[in-house]
Structure formats: C-alpha cells, structure tokens
Design a protein around this motif. Structure first.
Motif, short mmCIF file in Angstrom:
data_model
loop_
_atom_site.label_atom_id
_atom_site.label_comp_id
_atom_site.label_asym_id
_atom_site.label_seq_id
_atom_site.Cartn_x
_atom_site.Cartn_y
_atom_site.Cartn_z
N TYR A 91 0.84 -1.19 0.00
CA TYR A 91 0.00 0.00 0.00
C TYR A 91 0.88 1.25 0.00
CZ TYR A 91 -2.82 3.81 1.75
OH TYR A 91 -3.42 5.02 1.90
N ALA B 217 0.62 5.14 0.33
CA ALA B 217 -0.31 6.21 0.74
C ALA B 217 -0.32 7.38 -0.25
CB ALA B 217 0.06 6.71 2.13
N PRO C 184 -6.14 6.98 -0.58
CA PRO C 184 -6.47 6.53 0.78
C PRO C 184 -6.47 5.00 0.91
CG PRO C 184 -8.40 7.42 -0.33
CD PRO C 184 -7.25 7.66 -1.23
N LEU C 185 -6.38 4.59 2.16
CA LEU C 185 -6.29 3.15 2.45
C LEU C 185 -7.61 2.42 2.17
CD1 LEU C 185 -4.60 0.82 3.82
CD2 LEU C 185 -5.68 1.50 5.97
#
Lengths: 159, 150
Positions: A44, A46, A50-51
């Motif tokens: 992931y 950032a 967004p997560l």
C-alpha cells in the motif's frame, strides 16, 4: 495501519457478505485480507490514495478467490441479532435490515457490490472505480441501474 | 406522459444518481434541475432515490463491530507471533540436532547400525522440513496480493 484496518473491518465485512452471501466466509475473507495487508505493508502506497478503497479491493480479490474455490456455497445471510436495548426498536431495525438484505439478495452480485459501496459505505465514484476495477465513467450508470433494480426489488417485496 | 417526456427522462436517468451523490459537473446539475422544473415524475424519482440511499445507509448489513475486529486482529497477531516463534524454535532445534548427529557420526564408540538409525531419523526430519519450506515458497510465488496497487 493496524488500527485503521480494525476501523475498516465492519464495512469490509458488510461488503464481503454481498459477494460471498455468507457471514462466516465473509469474516474469514476480511481477516485474510487484513493478514495480507499487515504482512505486506509496502503493497500500500499512501501517496497513491487513501487506504479504504485499496483495502476494500484486497477484500474483494480475496472474496473472488474464495468464490472460485467454493462455487457450491450459496448459503443465504441470516438475520442479525438485535442491536439496541429497546426490544421494539430492535425488532423494527431487524425487520428493516432483513428487508434490505433480502432485496439485495435478489440482485446480481455486481449490483449488490456497487450499492453497498456507495449507499452503505459512502465511497465516492472515484473510490468505487478503484475497488471494482472499472472505469470511473461507468460507475454512475451502473449505480443507477443497481438503484433502480433495488427499488423494484423492495417494491416487489412489499407487495 | 408523452413519448418525448419518456425519452427525455431516459436521457437524464443516469444523471439522477450522480445528482443525489454530488458527483455531477455544474452544467450537468443545471440540466437535471432544469428538467425537474417541468417533470413531476423525475422529481418523484429523485425523492425515491434519496430515500433508498438513506434506507440502505441506515441499515445494518451483517457487520461485526470494531471490538470484534480488534479481537480478530489480536488473534491474528498472536498467530503470526506464534508462527515466528515456532520457526525459530524448530530452526534452532534442527541446528542443535545436526551438530549432535555430526558429532555422533564421528564417534568411534557407536556401531554402523546405530549411526544409520540416527541418520534415518534426522534425514526424515530434514525431508519434512524441506517439503514444508517448498510448500510455503510455492504459496508465496502464487500470492496474488503482492502486486496490489492503487
């Protein structure tokens, strides 16, 4: 990331149920996705966004893998236990939730997913296109078809 | 309702969802609002779509609460820690055993049969370990999530 994933767990579970049609399988899928996300935090970025949509996409991938492995699983979703302390309002809420879930169950999986992502989890169209891996321009038309189908399903249920 | 009205509503249909979601351009919003001024059916559609969105948003679709997910995540952490612990423990045990076997093999006081038994036992353990490692390696290579990016 650990706490953020816990915060996203409930919504991810509701989303996974729409794909798998089974609460326990959905919980397993979300937990698997959490393990994947925690064990490979570099996956992931950032800076890319967004997560939340990223994690929902991981959950969706895991659900689709499970579906491929368990084609025969068609168990329907049971009614949830009452949420509130007041029995009357809890019963009303349970009936309302049950009606919504039954109407959702009559829709194709793709329509269930887009409805839950937008109307239940409140994702924007750009985020939905990331989760479902579809062009942003098609989100609105698909969502509108899904909403119309849901309206019809609810009306048929009332009748 | 005339055929023209129906066609017009079909044209504007998808935009209604975009309208209630605030996902339209200013020009598209104006187009919807202009249409609504003359079309009662479209106004009704808009209200129904808003009500539907609210109804779905207020429902509870089989979610576990944050506390439940906290417990599950703790359970996950425990499992990961346990797996690391077991790996270290087994690795250390095998290293110690290997050292022990080598020292036994060079011990003149143990017969050939005894040495063969010891080699068989530890050879079997090593085979099991290699098969587990191989399986893990295959799973890792076929992991579809390692390339997930936004």
């Amino acid at each position: 990331m650990h706490h953020e994933l816990i915060r996203l767990g409930a919504g991810a579970h509701a989303f996974a149920i729409q794909i798998l049609g089974n609460r326990d399988d959905a919980a397993d899928a979300v937990q698997d996705a959490m393990v994947k996300a925690l064990s490979a935090p570099d996956a992931y970025d950032a800076r890319q966004g967004p997560l939340k949509p990223w994690f929902y996409r991981v959950v969706r991938n895991r659900c689709l893998d499970l579906l491929r492995g368990r084609r025969s699983n068609t168990e329907t979703v049971d009614a949830l236990p009452a949420a509130g302390p007041d029995p009357e309002s809890a019963l009303a809420a349970e009936q309302r939730d049950s009606e919504i879930q039954r109407a959702l169950d009559t829709l194709p999986p793709a329509q269930r997913q887009i409805l839950v992502l937008r109307d239940y989890l409140d994702l924007g169209y750009a985020e939905i296109s990331v989760v479902l891996d579809i062009p942003p321009g098609t989100v609105m038309s698909r969502l509108h078809r899904a909403r119309n189908a849901m309206r019809e399903a609810l009306n048929n249920h009332v009748k | 309702m005339s055929n023209d009205d129906t066609k017009h509503r079909d044209d504007i249909g998808d935009l209604l969802s975009g309208y209630i979601d605030n996902e339209l351009t200013q020009q598209e919003r104006q187009r919807v609002e202009l249409h609504c001024e003359d079309c009662e059916q479209t106004r009704k559609d808009l209200e129904e779509l808003r009500a539907l969105r609210q109804r779905i948003g207020q429902s509870r679709l089989g979610e576990l609460d944050a506390g439940a997910w906290g417990e599950r995540m703790n359970d996950t952490s425990v499992r990961v820690t346990a797996a690391i612990g077991w790996t270290l423990f087994i690795g250390g045990l095998l290293l110690a055993a290997g050292t022990f076997v080598v020292s036994l093999l060079f011990d003149d006081q143990i017969g050939v049969f005894g040495k063969l038994v010891i080699v068989g036992i530890y050879g079997g353990l090593a085979g099991l370990l290699i098969s587990v490692l191989r399986q893990r390696l295959i799973e890792r290579k076929s992991d579809k999530y390692k390339n997930v990016r936004i």
